[in-house]
Every structure is written in C-alpha cells, then in structure tokens.
Write a protein that holds these residues in place. Structure first.
Motif, PDB file in Angstrom:
ATOM      1  N   VAL A 114       0.658   3.133   8.103  1.00 34.47           N
ATOM      2  CA  VAL A 114      -0.397   4.044   7.671  1.00 34.47           C
ATOM      3  C   VAL A 114       0.170   5.123   6.761  1.00 34.47           C
ATOM      4  O   VAL A 114      -0.379   5.427   5.703  1.00 34.47           O
ATOM      5  N   VAL A 115       1.287   5.691   7.171  1.00 32.11           N
ATOM      6  CA  VAL A 115       1.899   6.747   6.375  1.00 32.11           C
ATOM      7  C   VAL A 115       2.398   6.187   5.041  1.00 32.11           C
ATOM      8  O   VAL A 115       2.212   6.794   3.989  1.00 32.11           O
ATOM      9  N   GLN A 130      -1.243   8.162  -2.513  1.00 36.56           N
ATOM     10  CA  GLN A 130      -1.907   9.439  -2.319  1.00 36.56           C
ATOM     11  C   GLN A 130      -2.650   9.923  -3.566  1.00 36.56           C
ATOM     12  O   GLN A 130      -3.760  10.415  -3.480  1.00 36.56           O
ATOM     13  N   LEU A 180      -7.079   1.345   6.642  1.00 36.66           N
ATOM     14  CA  LEU A 180      -6.919   2.273   7.760  1.00 36.66           C
ATOM     15  C   LEU A 180      -7.935   1.990   8.858  1.00 36.66           C
ATOM     16  O   LEU A 180      -7.602   2.005  10.045  1.00 36.66           O
ATOM     17  N   PHE A 196      -9.271   3.061   2.616  1.00 30.97           N
ATOM     18  CA  PHE A 196     -10.241   3.261   3.707  1.00 30.97           C
ATOM     19  C   PHE A 196     -10.335   2.005   4.570  1.00 30.97           C
ATOM     20  O   PHE A 196     -10.303   2.068   5.805  1.00 30.97           O
ATOM     21  N   ASP A 198      -6.733   0.938  12.615  1.00 27.40           N
ATOM     22  CA  ASP A 198      -6.951   1.862  13.726  1.00 27.40           C
ATOM     23  C   ASP A 198      -8.036   1.422  14.695  1.00 27.40           C
ATOM     24  O   ASP A 198      -8.232   2.058  15.717  1.00 27.40           O
ATOM     25  N   ALA A 204       3.709   2.233  15.065  1.00 22.60           N
ATOM     26  CA  ALA A 204       2.345   1.882  14.646  1.00 22.60           C
ATOM     27  C   ALA A 204       1.841   2.783  13.530  1.00 22.60           C
ATOM     28  O   ALA A 204       0.995   2.379  12.733  1.00 22.60           O
ATOM     29  N   ILE A 205       2.360   4.011  13.468  1.00 23.07           N
ATOM     30  CA  ILE A 205       1.895   4.949  12.434  1.00 23.07           C
ATOM     31  C   ILE A 205       2.554   4.662  11.080  1.00 23.07           C
ATOM     32  O   ILE A 205       1.982   4.944  10.024  1.00 23.07           O
ATOM     33  N   PHE A 225      -0.510   5.615   2.774  1.00 18.99           N
ATOM     34  CA  PHE A 225      -1.089   6.865   2.299  1.00 18.99           C
ATOM     35  C   PHE A 225      -0.182   7.591   1.308  1.00 18.99           C
ATOM     36  O   PHE A 225      -0.643   8.064   0.269  1.00 18.99           O
ATOM     37  N   VAL A 226       1.101   7.647   1.612  1.00 20.07           N
ATOM     38  CA  VAL A 226       2.018   8.351   0.712  1.00 20.07           C
ATOM     39  C   VAL A 226       2.103   7.622  -0.637  1.00 20.07           C
ATOM     40  O   VAL A 226       2.055   8.236  -1.698  1.00 20.07           O
TER      41      VAL A 226
END
Lengths: 275, 293
Positions: free
Chosen positions: A253-254, A261, A203, A200, A207, A249-250, A257-258
């Motif tokens: 984050v991915v 997860q 991210l 949290f 962002d 930029a993403i 998260f992956v």
C-alpha cells in the motif's frame, strides 16, 4: 530580531511537525513492538533495547502468510484492471455521448453511492452461493468490481468531460472511429484520473474485509485482512508477531501510494470535486 | 456534428453494456432482492413466509437498535467534527508550507490507506490494559488509572473507537481540502490582506466560505461513512459487552450470519439506508441555506 514572517513560518512548521509526530505514534509503536522479542512486548520501553527481525521472519514463514499475501495481490490486480476498464468506458459514454436515459442511468449510480454496501451483502451472498462463487477468488473479484463501479464512473466522467472537443473532432477527421478516439486520444489525456482510479481500486481490494470474511472459508484462499484478523485472534498474546505481519501487509500500500503520489494528488485535485 | 450520429446509440450501448450488466446483476438485483427478503420470515431451506412489514415493526421495537442509533450518533458527533476541524487546520497550514510538503502529506495520509483491520489491531494494542496509553498516561503521568480496560467499558470504548476514526480519517479530509484550496483564487485572499485582514480573518471570512462546497461534500461523505462503520466495531469490541458498543451493521451482520435471520437483517439494512438518505438530504438543504450560493 526575528521577523514576523519568519516567526510565522516557524509556528506553522512547528504545528505541522508536532501533528505529524502524533499521527506517527501508533505506527512507531507498532514498528517498535514488531522489533521486540515477544517476552518484552509490554515490559520494555517505547524503543526496543535489543531489536530483532525475528518476528518478521516468523510472520512471513508462518501460517501460509506468503500465500495470503499472493492471494491478496492477485485479487487486487485483477480487480483493479476490470474496475478501471469498465469505469472508464462507462464514464466516457456518460461524458461524451448522447443516448436516451442517460440522466436516469447516471442518477442510478449517484443513488447507489449513498446506499450502504452492507445492505446488499445478504442477497449477494445468496447470489454468489447460487452461482458457485462462494469460496472462490472470482467471487471476491466480481463483487469488488461492482462495488467500485458507481463511484469510479462518477469520478472519471469529470476527466473525460474536460477533454477539449476539438481534439476528438480532429481525430474523426483523420479517420478515427469512436473506439480509436477513445483509446488513442481520451485515455492518454485522462491519465491522472485513470491512475487515481487504479490506486483507489487497488487499495479498496487490498483492504477489503467484510465480504472476504463472509464468502471465504477455505484457509488457503484467504486474503490478508482476514488472515491478520484470525492471526490476532489465535496469537493475541504475540503482538510482535501480529504487528510484523500487519507491517508486511502495509508495505504494498505504501509503495503504491508513494510511487504514484503525484498522479494521485493531481487526480484528486483536478477531477471528482472542484472547490 | 461528428459523422457518427447514425450509429451513436449503438456505440454508446457498446461502451455501457459491460458495466451496466455487471452492475444490474450484482448490485441492483441484490438491492431489490434485499427489500423482498425484508418482507419475509426468511428461511435458508424450505419456503419463506411473507410477513409484510413485520420485520420493520421489529426494527423499531428492538431496544438494541436504539442502542445502535445512540452509539452511531455519539461516534459521528465525536469523529466527524474531529476529522473536519483537524483536517481543515492541517490543510490550511500545509498550503502555506513550502518545504517538506510531500513527506508531511504522506504522514497525514498514511492512516487513510491502511486497512481498517490493521488500524483496529493497532488501537486495540495501544488501549490494551497493559498498552502504551495506560503506561504513559497512567503509570508515568498518573492522569488515568493504569489498569483501565478501555475497550471493555462502553463509556470508554466508544470514544476510543471514535478517536481511531479521527486518526484514520483526518488525512482524507486534509487532501480534499487541499484540492479545494487550489480552486480559491489568490486575488481574493491577497485583496483581503491588502485591506488589512489578519491571516485568521482571511481564513475565517474568505477562504472557509469559499470552501463551502468541499465542506458539504466532506460532511455528507463522513456522515455516510460513520453510519456505515462496521469493521472497527466488529474487531475491537464485537459490539459488546452486552451490545453496549453495538452499531447497526454489527447487529445486522450478527443477525444475518450468526442467527441466519436474513429477513430481519435486511430490514435493519433498509432502515439504515433510509436514515442515511434522510440525513444526507437534510445536510444538503441546511448548508445550501446557510451559504446560499
């Protein structure tokens, strides 16, 4: 003949997959646009005829993009560390200790969660100016951490409350004090919660747009959301370039998260709210 | 009792001090200071003049705030039910899925973890007059005028921004409901099945009522979020044309950092905070009554 159960499974999967495709369309279009030479952005079909990675090369190499990326990474990592460290110690005290004013202090955080962060942005701006924090990454970090404290404390308290008392009692008998019991027993047991809190925090920092827009002027200190916004304003016609930059930029984050997860989903389902 | 009783307050203070001092200095003090500012004709240089509640009177007389209220309500009324209904539906279906769960969950959740800046840019592009939406629904299907300037017209800009809100938020609703579904006892749904209830009836009469606390949590948080929306409006329309897509925070931000009217901007923010608190309390009461658990 197809059994009813099988038919039902097929319908469930059909609905889920169609939904997922609809969810993916904006991303797929973004990827395909980033792979198109600029002249074909609007004219070519949904999928590019002659895909090129040139936009990614240009985006990464242009306008200090690497620096913005590293700025964001640095701010997000330091923010995550302080957010989790502070929220965890506080949440532990709220979950496991008795002291006067405990309820009052906790309600203060609950109310703070309802108040729009933007309410504070003007006085925080003036405060940052007085303290010389405008145009610094420290100014970003200090206020990102404070923005996360109420929710994260609330979120983590549930995890520390769930730890059986006997485990802590046993560690006291073995000679541990409050601090070692916290570090050696409570923190490892609250692992999924702390991991989720860290995601949290990462991210949110990665962002964040408004506060960075407000206090960062120096182009060398910009973080990615600001850089992307200005990038689009300057190169509004070069959507391929803008989206190549957005996709870069993403990526972190991915990855975050992956990779985490399972921790994240476990953290959400055991802590915070319980159905 | 643990042997630490005597020093307990000291230990608690040590655990709490860093966070509390941080919070008081950089959040609580600014919060109160914002109220103090809202009572002044605030000047960046020189002395600010105390004007009592005049800024608040201005908030209620300024027609732009009425537009902002209307736009926020429209945005909330489209995006919140959209997110909740779709999020619940996806969660119920996904709970039944056995394979591919992880991938599907990731796809639905991806927009949640992308920054507002990135997703706003993507939707700006999709709804560009030459973008995919006009090309597909306009040129190919002929459902809309292929030259529609979606974001230049308030009648279409607001629904488009709300659609972005649904797309971005539906995964969050899904994951909260998935978490809550794990708390629904299997015996109850199975008993209903044995009594002859259909899958839909089980969802309608057993599962969804048991999800009421999660629904309340989601509703309150989405409402707070809708009333605090800013970035998507700031990037996609900037509140224009002529304030037609203005929301409270885009207007407030403009008043503060373009017109440097910090006192008035603070008053807008405090009225908004009051509004959010009021709506949250009403929602709590309403749902408590409806489900009376």
């Amino acid at each position: 003949m197809v059994s009813r159960a099988l038919l039902k499974r097929i319908l469930i999967y059909a609905a889920l997959i169609i939904g997922a495709l609809v969810m993916m369309i904006p991303f797929l279009y973004t990827v395909s646009t980033a792979l198109k030479p600029n002249a074909f952005v609007f004219t070519a079909d949904f999928f590019p005829d002659r895909p090129t990675a040139q936009n990614f090369v240009d985006a990464w190499g242009s306008n200090n993009f690497k620096r913005y990326f590293l700025n964001s990474l640095k701010v997000a990592i330091i923010t995550t560390f302080f957010t989790v460290a502070i929220a965890a110690t506080q949440a532990y005290a709220f979950a496991r200790m008795r002291f006067p004013g405990k309820d009052l202090l906790f309600y203060m955080y609950l109310i703070a969660m309802m108040i729009p962060a933007m309410l504070m942005i003007i006085p925080q701006f003036l405060e940052a100016r007085t303290m010389g924090l405008l145009n610094t990454h420290l100014g970003l970090i200090v206020f990102y951490v404070v923005g996360s404290i109420p929710f994260q404390t609330f979120f983590l308290r549930g995890f520390f409350e769930a730890i059986p008392n006997e485990l802590l009692e046993a560690s006291y008998i073995d000679g541990a004090n409050r601090f070692t019991a916290f570090a050696r027993i409570a923190v490892p047991l609250a692992g999924p919660g702390l991991g989720t809190a860290a995601i949290f925090a990462f991210l949110a920092s990665w962002d964040e747009f408004t506060w960075a827009l407000t206090i960062i002027n120096d182009s060398g200190l910009r973080t990615l959301p600001i850089a992307l916004r200005l990038f689009q304003a300057q190169h509004g016609t070069q959507w391929g370039l803008v989206f190549a930059a957005s996709l870069i930029a993403i990526v972190p984050v991915v990855i975050v998260f992956v990779a985490f997860q399972n921790v994240f989903v476990k953290g959400i389902s055991t802590g915070g709210i319980k159905g | 009792m643990s042997p630490w009783r005597k020093g307990e307050y000291v230990v608690a203070a040590l655990f709490l001090a860093p966070g509390l001092i941080w919070f008081w200095t950089f959040a609580l003090y600014p919060l109160l200071y914002a109220f103090w500012m809202s009572l002044h004709e605030w000047r960046i240089r020189g002395t600010s003049e105390f004007i009592g509640l005049a800024n608040y009177a201005r908030v209620f007389q300024d027609p732009v705030n009425l537009i902002a209220l209307r736009n926020t309500v429209v945005y909330a009324l489209i995006s919140i039910p959209g997110q909740m209904i779709l999020g619940l539906a996806i969660a119920l279906l996904l709970a039944k899925a056995t394979r591919g769960k992880v991938v599907l969950r990731l796809i639905y959740y991806l927009p949640v973890i992308c920054s507002w800046v990135v997703v706003s840019l993507i939707f700006m592009f999709l709804f560009n007059s030459e973008g995919l939406i006009n090309r597909f629904f306009g040129e190919s299907l002929g459902w809309v005028d292929p030259n529609t300037a979606w974001l230049n017209d308030a009648a279409t800009a607001l629904p488009v921004i709300a659609l972005l809100g649904i797309w971005k938020g539906v995964g969050w609703v899904m994951i909260i409901y998935l978490a809550a579904l794990q708390g629904v006892p299997k015996e109850l749904t199975e008993a209903a099945r044995i009594d002859g209830a259909s899958g839909f009836q089980v969802a309608r009469f057993v599962t969804i009522p048991l999800l009421a606390p999660a629904t309340l949590f989601i509703l309150v948080l989405l409402t707070i979020g809708a009333f605090q929306s800013f970035i998507q409006f700031y990037i996609m329309t900037g509140g224009g044309p002529f304030h037609s897509t203005e929301v409270f925070l885009s207007y407030m931000y403009n008043q503060a950092f373009n017109f440097l009217d910090f006192g008035y901007a603070s008053a807008i923010a405090w009225v908004l905070a009051g509004l959010i608190l009021l709506i949250s309390v009403i929602q709590f009461r309403f749902i408590r009554q409806t489900y009376s658990y």
